[in-house]
Design an enzyme around this catalytic site. Sequence first.
Site, PDB file in Angstrom:
ATOM      1  N   TYR A  29      28.006  29.316  10.497  1.00 51.82           N
ATOM      2  CA  TYR A  29      28.712  28.577  11.587  1.00 51.82           C
ATOM      3  C   TYR A  29      30.224  29.515  12.214  1.00 51.82           C
ATOM      4  O   TYR A  29      29.779  30.525  12.906  1.00 51.82           O
ATOM      5  CB  TYR A  29      29.762  27.032  10.872  1.00 51.82           C
ATOM      6  CG  TYR A  29      30.452  26.392  12.430  1.00 51.82           C
ATOM      7  CD1 TYR A  29      30.079  25.701  13.886  1.00 51.82           C
ATOM      8  CD2 TYR A  29      31.840  26.848  12.877  1.00 51.82           C
ATOM      9  CE1 TYR A  29      29.714  24.673  14.578  1.00 51.82           C
ATOM     10  CE2 TYR A  29      32.507  25.979  13.676  1.00 51.82           C
ATOM     11  CZ  TYR A  29      31.529  25.301  14.696  1.00 51.82           C
ATOM     12  OH  TYR A  29      32.342  24.327  15.628  1.00 51.82           O
TER      13      TYR A  29
ATOM     14  N   SER B 210      34.448  28.548  18.883  1.00 51.00           N
ATOM     15  CA  SER B 210      35.577  27.735  17.765  1.00 51.00           C
ATOM     16  C   SER B 210      36.340  29.001  17.156  1.00 51.00           C
ATOM     17  O   SER B 210      36.605  29.494  17.246  1.00 51.00           O
ATOM     18  CB  SER B 210      34.782  27.407  16.742  1.00 51.00           C
ATOM     19  OG  SER B 210      35.384  27.096  15.486  1.00 51.00           O
TER      20      SER B 210
END
Length: 260
Positions: free
Chosen positions: A156, A143
């Site tokens: 995350y 990401s």
Amino acid sequence: MSAGERVALVTGSTSGIGLAIARRLAREGFRMALHGFAPPEGVAAIEEALRKLGAPQARHFEADLLQPAQIERLMAAVAQDHGRLDVLVNNAGIQHVAPIDQFPPERWDAILAVNLSAAFHTTRLALPLMRARGWGRIVNIASVSGLVAAPMKAAYVAAKHGLVGLTKVTALETATEAITCNAICPGWVLTPLVERQLQARHAAEGGSREDVVRQLLVKQPSQDFVTLEQVAALAAYFVSDEAAQTRGVAWNLDGGYAAA
Ligand code: NAD
């Protein structure tokens, strides 16, 4: 060797980015090993759709990536069913948003397990299968949060930075072999995972959907979502023979997010 002999496993391919990558690899003629949560009728429909797109074989395998023992069973089942594994796309991921001092420890553990540790387990079990045939491609869906941080996303961001690190180590350990490992770092892509975040923001902040989308995209300079097809196209490049010397890359596909 034609793609038709090669087997590709995409984790989390029942939804969103993983499904888009599975569709793209099916179109290129890979034998597809699918994975991820979905009701049985949903799984059957995806298998059928992938066969129609061109996959000589498409079969779903179950495993909860929170459980390393289930990952071991998944990898053994794929190897037994297909007799080989040539492409591994570590895509499955989950998210939770909260400030660190209110971050539920069990959500931290789950995000690290699914977004990072699962990729370690699949990679360590895939490498011997790839080495047995002398060719392999590992693509990790990280990401932009693997390159830059954002508040409220401690687990995350930590997991995705870790996945970028794992990508580089895997690339170095396979550097003299015909096995590559690269990461894709998408910005915002409109998938069920992001739809849930949009709805949570809408519930918390109100306003129109357009306002919430504009607010979500505020750090993505293009002010537009990355598309599923764009992520799948980059994955297909990393998988291709032409990408043989593309190794250890963490490629941001993010409308300029990480450049700002
Ligand atoms: P999604 O929610 O649409 O799909 C997630 C997939 O992972 C599903 O198939 C789900 O069944 C599977 N999965 C989740 N937990 C699992 C578990 N414990 N065991 C087995 N399977 C599990 O999400 P998405 O947006 O398509 O995200 C896919 C990947 O892309 C994730 O790693 C995510 O972090 C990453 N990503 C997404 C975006 C975005 O904007 N959507 C941006 C950057 C990176």
